[in-house]
Design an enzyme around this catalytic site. Structure first.
Site, PDB file in Angstrom:
ATOM      1  CE  LYS A 211      -3.558   2.464   3.031  1.00 32.77           C
ATOM      2  NZ  LYS A 211      -4.221   2.135   4.057  1.00 32.77           N
ATOM      3  NE  ARG A 272      -6.292  -3.908  10.860  1.00 30.59           N
ATOM      4  CZ  ARG A 272      -5.610  -2.807  11.197  1.00 30.59           C
ATOM      5  NH1 ARG A 272      -4.525  -2.649  10.646  1.00 30.59           N
ATOM      6  NH2 ARG A 272      -6.063  -2.162  11.823  1.00 30.59           N
ATOM      7  CD  GLU A 357      -1.775  -4.417  11.342  1.00 30.60           C
ATOM      8  OE1 GLU A 357      -2.328  -4.413  10.585  1.00 30.60           O
ATOM      9  OE2 GLU A 357      -0.449  -4.813  11.462  1.00 30.60           O
ATOM     10  CE  LYS A 516       6.121  -0.811  10.439  1.00 29.83           C
ATOM     11  NZ  LYS A 516       4.929  -0.018   9.602  1.00 29.83           N
TER      12      LYS A 516
HETATM   13  O1  F6P Z   1       2.567  -4.237   9.829  1.00 26.00           O
HETATM   14  C1  F6P Z   1       2.067  -2.766   9.581  1.00 26.00           C
HETATM   15  C2  F6P Z   1       1.604  -2.652   8.340  1.00 26.00           C
HETATM   16  O2  F6P Z   1       1.276  -1.427   8.213  1.00 26.00           O
HETATM   17  C3  F6P Z   1       0.047  -3.600   8.146  1.00 26.00           C
HETATM   18  O3  F6P Z   1      -0.985  -2.849   8.582  1.00 26.00           O
HETATM   19  C4  F6P Z   1       0.172  -3.684   6.680  1.00 26.00           C
HETATM   20  O4  F6P Z   1      -0.790  -4.513   6.161  1.00 26.00           O
HETATM   21  C5  F6P Z   1       1.667  -4.156   6.226  1.00 26.00           C
HETATM   22  O5  F6P Z   1       2.401  -3.384   7.243  1.00 26.00           O
HETATM   23  C6  F6P Z   1       2.099  -3.999   5.023  1.00 26.00           C
HETATM   24  O6  F6P Z   1       2.229  -2.315   4.561  1.00 26.00           O
HETATM   25  P1  F6P Z   1       2.155  -2.118   3.058  1.00 26.00           P
HETATM   26  O7  F6P Z   1       0.983  -2.915   2.239  1.00 26.00           O
HETATM   27  O8  F6P Z   1       2.257  -0.506   3.100  1.00 26.00           O
HETATM   28  O9  F6P Z   1       3.690  -2.688   2.675  1.00 26.00           O
END
Ligand code: F6P
Length: 548
Positions: A211, A272, A357, A516
């Site tokens: 995302k 999610r 989550e 992180k």
């Molecule tokens: O673990 C945190 C998180 O932000 C999740 O909510 C999300 O699904 C995952 O990391 C992956 O995020 P992205 O799709 O932005 O790589």
């Protein structure tokens, strides 16, 4: 919202639980020959049997009362109305809009953000993905050396991995033999290594699914995959072997993927909750556009059910209030997910993210500390495997763990005879948990088998099953795309129901940030958190790996 523990129904439930706690499931079933009918609900041909939970009509009435007093109807209207229910990020949570176009019989709900219908946006992106998937599936789109794409590798993590991976496995019988799909999520190079070891670069397409397109693990795996492919086929080949799924065009371009090979979604789709969006590209490649529409249609049907069915017949509401009952009134801190379907083996991991989550929070929507328990620990695995691993604890452990059994009536495997065994085992486990086996019955059985008195006396306590352990059974007629979509949407809305009662925001996840930051500081050699444990372990790591 007010503090839920101050709601009249909450107070009444505390008093009610104190009285009900000594009533067993055996007694509840003995007192009501129609308990199954009275404590089960249906949506179409999906059955939710909650009769094996320690609840009565009074309990359910009070639980629905809490949902009402917590203003679930208003919260739900705000959710479906595209309001910024994710208050800490100032965003709507409109994943339902992604499946609306697929609703059967022109029955689609309309979703608007700031007064604008998002349907056309969603439909246009779907069409782009369907077109691309058709080209891959029918061989019109070829790799850089002119060979057909036969292997799809989805690189993503969390919501950009768990949902598609779950669905692709769950719909295994719908995948023709033409494509192999793999999912790489872990930043541990072993994950990518294992997949690339069996990949032919000329026939492999990588989907970089993120995302944000900034997630460290995904970007590290994406860079390594790119290096691997460029090393085998040359830099110019990257273009035909990488596509992106993201909300972040700039970052996709910077990585070197042409926006023409990017599929989009929007910030009003939580990670999610994103398998219905372009994040589902791997699903479309696996099972084709038609089945993907079925998946969306099942979820859309559940959306409408959640929106319109009375609370007493509303499957997500029933599941949600039962979670509140177990967690807040019975003090149960865990929830097992037990799909009796090997193709659903990833469901516990998927629901871990969805539930934990979303609802693993300890401040209210307004930021005040909660004085009540929120998400339980979600865990489990496919039956019957779990029976030979952890069910011992479920049956005789010192704490009761509510279990969700997911059973499927019609088999799609090549060995349908085994399905009866599977189904019978699922039912038997739920019954054994509920009704147990008394010491008297155990002793009588051993005595009848000729065991001596001393042996009977010494073994009886070990062989006794306390019973009275709650479970809910979800029965699907068949594990196809439509019912799978409905099942996942059922859990999504269940999470929302519980979050509404707990007065927490289920759509943010600030709790993942600190780790992180600390990892980045350690990586940058900035010493990390500064405690002696982390520093000591880091020093040993450096010496074991000769990094100094
Ligand atoms: O673990 C945190 C998180 O932000 C999740 O909510 C999300 O699904 C995952 O990391 C992956 O995020 P992205 O799709 O932005 O790589």
């Amino acid at each position: 919202m007010t503090n839920p523990t101050q709601l009249p129904a909450w107070k009444a439930l505390e008093a009610h639980q104190a009285k009900l706690k000594d009533t067993t499931l055996t007694q509840l079933f003995a007192g009501d020959a129609a308990r199954f009918q009275n404590f089960s609900a249906r949506f179409g041909d999906i059955v939710l049997d909650y009769s094996k939970n320690g609840v009565t009509d009074v309990t359910m009435g009070l639980l629905f009362g809490i949902a009402n007093e917590a203003k679930l109807d208003t919260a739900r209207a705000r959710l479906f109305g595209g309001e910024k229910v994710n208050n800490t990020e100032g965003r709507p949570a409109l994943h339902m809009a992604l499946r609306a176009p697929a609703a059967h019989g022109g029955n689609a709900l309309k979703f608007k953000i700031d007064g604008k219908d998002v349907g056309p946006l969603v439909e246009a992106e779907l069409e782009l993905m369907f077109d691309f998937a058709d080209q891959i599936r029918h061989g019109a789109f070829k790799g850089a050396t002119g060979k057909r794409i036969r292997h799809i590798v989805n690189i993503g993590i969390g919501g950009s991995d768990l949902g598609p991976a779950l669905i692709v496995d769950a719909l295994r019988p719908d995948i023709g033999g033409k494509l192999t799909l793999d999912f790489v999520s872990n930043v541990d190079g072993a994950h990518l290594d294992a997949v690339l070891a069996k990949a032919d670069p000329e026939k492999t397409l990588f989907i970089i699914a993120s995302k944000t397109f900034t997630t460290a693990e995904t970007m590290a795996n994406a860079r390594s995959a790119r290096k691997w492919l460029a090393g085998k086929l040359g830099e110019a080949a990257v273009d035909r072997h990488f596509v992106a799924v993201s909300t972040n065009i700039a970052a996709v371009q910077e990585f070197g993927i042409d926006p023409a090979r990017m599929f989009r979604f929007w910030d009003w789709v939580g990670g999610r909750y994103s398998l219905w969006s372009a994040i589902g590209l791997s699903i479309i490649l696996a099972v084709g556009p038609h089945k993907f529409r079925d998946l969306l249609a099942g979820a859309a049907a559940m959306d409408r059910h959640f929106l319109e069915a009375p609370l007493t017949e509303n499957l997500p509401v029933i599941l949600g209030v039962l979670q509140v009952w177990h967690r807040n009134f019975c003090g149960m801190g865990a929830q097992a997910v037990l799909p009796y379907a090997q193709d659903l083996w990833r469901l516990p991991a998927y629901l871990q993210q969805l539930e934990m989550e979303s609802n693993g929070k300890s401040v209210t929507r307004a930021g005040a500390p909660v004085g009540w328990s929120t998400s339980p620990v979600i865990w489990g695995q496919a039956g019957t495997n779990g029976q030979h691993a952890f069910h011992q604890m479920l049956h005789q452990g010192s704490e009761a763990v509510p279990c969700d059994f997911i059973l499927v009536a019609r088999d799609r495997s090549a060995f349908p005879d085994q399905h009866h065994m599977l189904f019978a085992n699922g039912l038997a486990q739920a019954a054994a948990l509920a009704f147990g086996k008394s010491g008297a019955a155990v002793s009588a059985e051993m005595a009848a088998a000729g065991r001596d008195v001393a042996t009977v006396a010494s073994l009886t306590p070990h062989r006794t099953f306390p019973g009275n352990r709650p479970s809910t059974t979800i029965l699907l007629p068949v594990l196809d795309a439509y019912h799978l979509g409905a099942l996942i949407a059922l859990y999504e809305h269940k999470v929302f129901v519980a979050a509404t009662i707990w007065d927490i925001n289920p759509f943010d996840q600030w709790g993942v940030e600190l780790g992180k930051e600390m990892a980045n500081a350690l990586l940058a050699g900035k010493g990390g958190p500064g405690d002696s444990s982390t520093a000591g372990l880091m020093a040993l790591y450096d010496s074991f790996t000769h990094r100094q």
